[in-house]
Design a protein around this motif. Sequence first.
Motif, PDB file in Angstrom:
ATOM      1  N   SER A   2       0.830  -1.191   0.000  1.00  0.00           N
ATOM      2  CA  SER A   2       0.000   0.000   0.000  1.00  0.00           C
ATOM      3  C   SER A   2       0.873   1.252   0.000  1.00  0.00           C
ATOM      4  O   SER A   2       1.919   1.302   0.643  1.00  0.00           O
ATOM      5  CB  SER A   2      -0.905   0.004   1.236  1.00  0.00           C
ATOM      6  OG  SER A   2      -1.642   1.195   1.312  1.00  0.00           O
ATOM      7  N   PRO A  62      -3.178   4.193  -6.873  1.00  0.00           N
ATOM      8  CA  PRO A  62      -2.521   2.880  -6.986  1.00  0.00           C
ATOM      9  C   PRO A  62      -3.520   1.741  -6.770  1.00  0.00           C
ATOM     10  O   PRO A  62      -4.186   1.703  -5.725  1.00  0.00           O
ATOM     11  CB  PRO A  62      -1.477   2.912  -5.859  1.00  0.00           C
ATOM     12  CG  PRO A  62      -1.299   4.362  -5.522  1.00  0.00           C
ATOM     13  CD  PRO A  62      -2.623   5.005  -5.776  1.00  0.00           C
ATOM     14  N   GLU A  64      -3.098  -1.195  -5.830  1.00  0.00           N
ATOM     15  CA  GLU A  64      -2.814  -2.001  -4.640  1.00  0.00           C
ATOM     16  C   GLU A  64      -3.453  -1.410  -3.382  1.00  0.00           C
ATOM     17  O   GLU A  64      -3.727  -2.136  -2.422  1.00  0.00           O
ATOM     18  CB  GLU A  64      -1.306  -2.165  -4.434  1.00  0.00           C
ATOM     19  CG  GLU A  64      -0.516  -0.876  -4.446  1.00  0.00           C
ATOM     20  CD  GLU A  64       0.026  -0.521  -5.819  1.00  0.00           C
ATOM     21  OE1 GLU A  64       1.096   0.111  -5.882  1.00  0.00           O
ATOM     22  OE2 GLU A  64      -0.627  -0.865  -6.821  1.00  0.00           O
ATOM     23  N   ASN A  65      -3.701  -0.100  -3.377  1.00  0.00           N
ATOM     24  CA  ASN A  65      -4.392   0.497  -2.228  1.00  0.00           C
ATOM     25  C   ASN A  65      -5.827  -0.001  -2.122  1.00  0.00           C
ATOM     26  O   ASN A  65      -6.430   0.008  -1.050  1.00  0.00           O
ATOM     27  CB  ASN A  65      -4.397   2.024  -2.346  1.00  0.00           C
ATOM     28  CG  ASN A  65      -3.083   2.636  -1.900  1.00  0.00           C
ATOM     29  OD1 ASN A  65      -2.077   1.941  -1.774  1.00  0.00           O
ATOM     30  ND2 ASN A  65      -3.079   3.935  -1.663  1.00  0.00           N
ATOM     31  N   ASN A  66      -6.368  -0.420  -3.248  1.00  0.00           N
ATOM     32  CA  ASN A  66      -7.747  -0.898  -3.283  1.00  0.00           C
ATOM     33  C   ASN A  66      -7.929  -2.164  -2.454  1.00  0.00           C
ATOM     34  O   ASN A  66      -9.032  -2.469  -1.997  1.00  0.00           O
ATOM     35  CB  ASN A  66      -8.146  -1.167  -4.734  1.00  0.00           C
ATOM     36  CG  ASN A  66      -9.568  -0.775  -5.028  1.00  0.00           C
ATOM     37  OD1 ASN A  66     -10.109   0.144  -4.419  1.00  0.00           O
ATOM     38  ND2 ASN A  66     -10.198  -1.471  -5.951  1.00  0.00           N
ATOM     39  N   GLU A  67      -6.842  -2.906  -2.260  1.00  0.00           N
ATOM     40  CA  GLU A  67      -6.918  -4.152  -1.502  1.00  0.00           C
ATOM     41  C   GLU A  67      -7.211  -3.911  -0.021  1.00  0.00           C
ATOM     42  O   GLU A  67      -7.545  -4.843   0.709  1.00  0.00           O
ATOM     43  CB  GLU A  67      -5.603  -4.928  -1.651  1.00  0.00           C
ATOM     44  CG  GLU A  67      -5.294  -5.335  -3.091  1.00  0.00           C
ATOM     45  CD  GLU A  67      -3.941  -6.005  -3.218  1.00  0.00           C
ATOM     46  OE1 GLU A  67      -3.259  -6.170  -2.177  1.00  0.00           O
ATOM     47  OE2 GLU A  67      -3.557  -6.365  -4.346  1.00  0.00           O
ATOM     48  N   TRP A  68      -7.077  -2.658   0.417  1.00  0.00           N
ATOM     49  CA  TRP A  68      -7.334  -2.311   1.815  1.00  0.00           C
ATOM     50  C   TRP A  68      -8.751  -1.787   2.014  1.00  0.00           C
ATOM     51  O   TRP A  68      -9.078  -1.218   3.057  1.00  0.00           O
ATOM     52  CB  TRP A  68      -6.319  -1.269   2.286  1.00  0.00           C
ATOM     53  CG  TRP A  68      -4.928  -1.818   2.382  1.00  0.00           C
ATOM     54  CD1 TRP A  68      -4.067  -2.061   1.352  1.00  0.00           C
ATOM     55  CD2 TRP A  68      -4.242  -2.216   3.567  1.00  0.00           C
ATOM     56  NE1 TRP A  68      -2.884  -2.584   1.820  1.00  0.00           N
ATOM     57  CE2 TRP A  68      -2.961  -2.686   3.179  1.00  0.00           C
ATOM     58  CE3 TRP A  68      -4.576  -2.214   4.919  1.00  0.00           C
ATOM     59  CZ2 TRP A  68      -2.032  -3.150   4.099  1.00  0.00           C
ATOM     60  CZ3 TRP A  68      -3.647  -2.673   5.836  1.00  0.00           C
ATOM     61  CH2 TRP A  68      -2.390  -3.135   5.422  1.00  0.00           C
ATOM     62  N   PRO A 181      -4.652  -7.396   3.393  1.00  0.00           N
ATOM     63  CA  PRO A 181      -3.956  -8.284   2.451  1.00  0.00           C
ATOM     64  C   PRO A 181      -2.944  -9.234   3.082  1.00  0.00           C
ATOM     65  O   PRO A 181      -2.899 -10.419   2.733  1.00  0.00           O
ATOM     66  CB  PRO A 181      -3.273  -7.294   1.500  1.00  0.00           C
ATOM     67  CG  PRO A 181      -4.162  -6.097   1.509  1.00  0.00           C
ATOM     68  CD  PRO A 181      -4.684  -5.998   2.904  1.00  0.00           C
TER      69      PRO A 181
END
Length: 305
Positions: A2, A62, A64-68, A181
């Motif tokens: 993140s 980003p 990958e921030n969506n995974e949070w 994650p």
Amino acid sequence: MSIPDYMQCAEDHQTVLVVVQPVGIVPEDQFFRIYKRIASVNQVSIRDSQRLLYIRYRHHYPPENNEWGDFQTHRKVVGLIAVTTCGSSKEWPQTSDRFHGQKEVFGSTLYDSRLLVFGLQGEIAEQTRTDVAFYPSYDECEDVEKRVEDFVESIFIVLESKRLDRATDKSGDKIPLLCVPFEKKDFVGLDTDSRHYKKRCQGRMRKHVGDLCLQAGMLQDALVHYHMAVELLRSVNDFLWLGAALEGLCSASVIYHYPGGTGGKSGGRKPSISQAADAGRGTGQVKPAPLQIVAGVATLLPTAE
């Protein structure tokens, strides 16, 4: 991994995140001209409701921030607005494919999406579609803001549906375990029938519902759920999620205390305080309660039976 956003403030916890991105070749000056008009619609009064929905726009985010997003729902991309230039009907199939490809990046969390097409005229542009808006040029697009408002209202409908589904969850002990994650591999093989595991699931879900309530403009409901989450998570030493629940509680308190906003943001925000009508529905655990302020934190007064 993140990527932290050090510019966030307490009010961002009550916003929904919408990404605005170009598709294909779009002149930079024209894109940011449209982006500024879209971003001007940063709060929408929901029809048939006293609630406001606040929107946070980003032209780069980003994935990958969506995974949070389960951990903190304001970090989840729920809306996508794509801006593109299309000069002829021959270019349209490729443009449409690019738009669908863009949606795939955030597809798992998107509530809704829109494509704004500039330059295309003719039979295709005359089609009536809810997800695509056609404009002859960047200078002839008077209703962009109105279309964005309609788009935001469609996001609210999905958000409210998810909030009600979670708040009235009747699955009993079968509440799913929300994870960040890096936790997913750590919970393989755990005893899912243990009391400790069930409390962890309940606490994390309460925190998640608190986030949804805060985004949906239901401040008091959010406080109810955050308080319940804190008690549950503290009892099982779930410190990461306990910290997130306390952060949500503090953010809700700041929003209540400072309706004019913090962090140098302009424009006042009116907190929408509703009765906790949905919190704990079906569980028999929660009743609406008045607020009191202790040491700067909004808490709930006990109610008489």
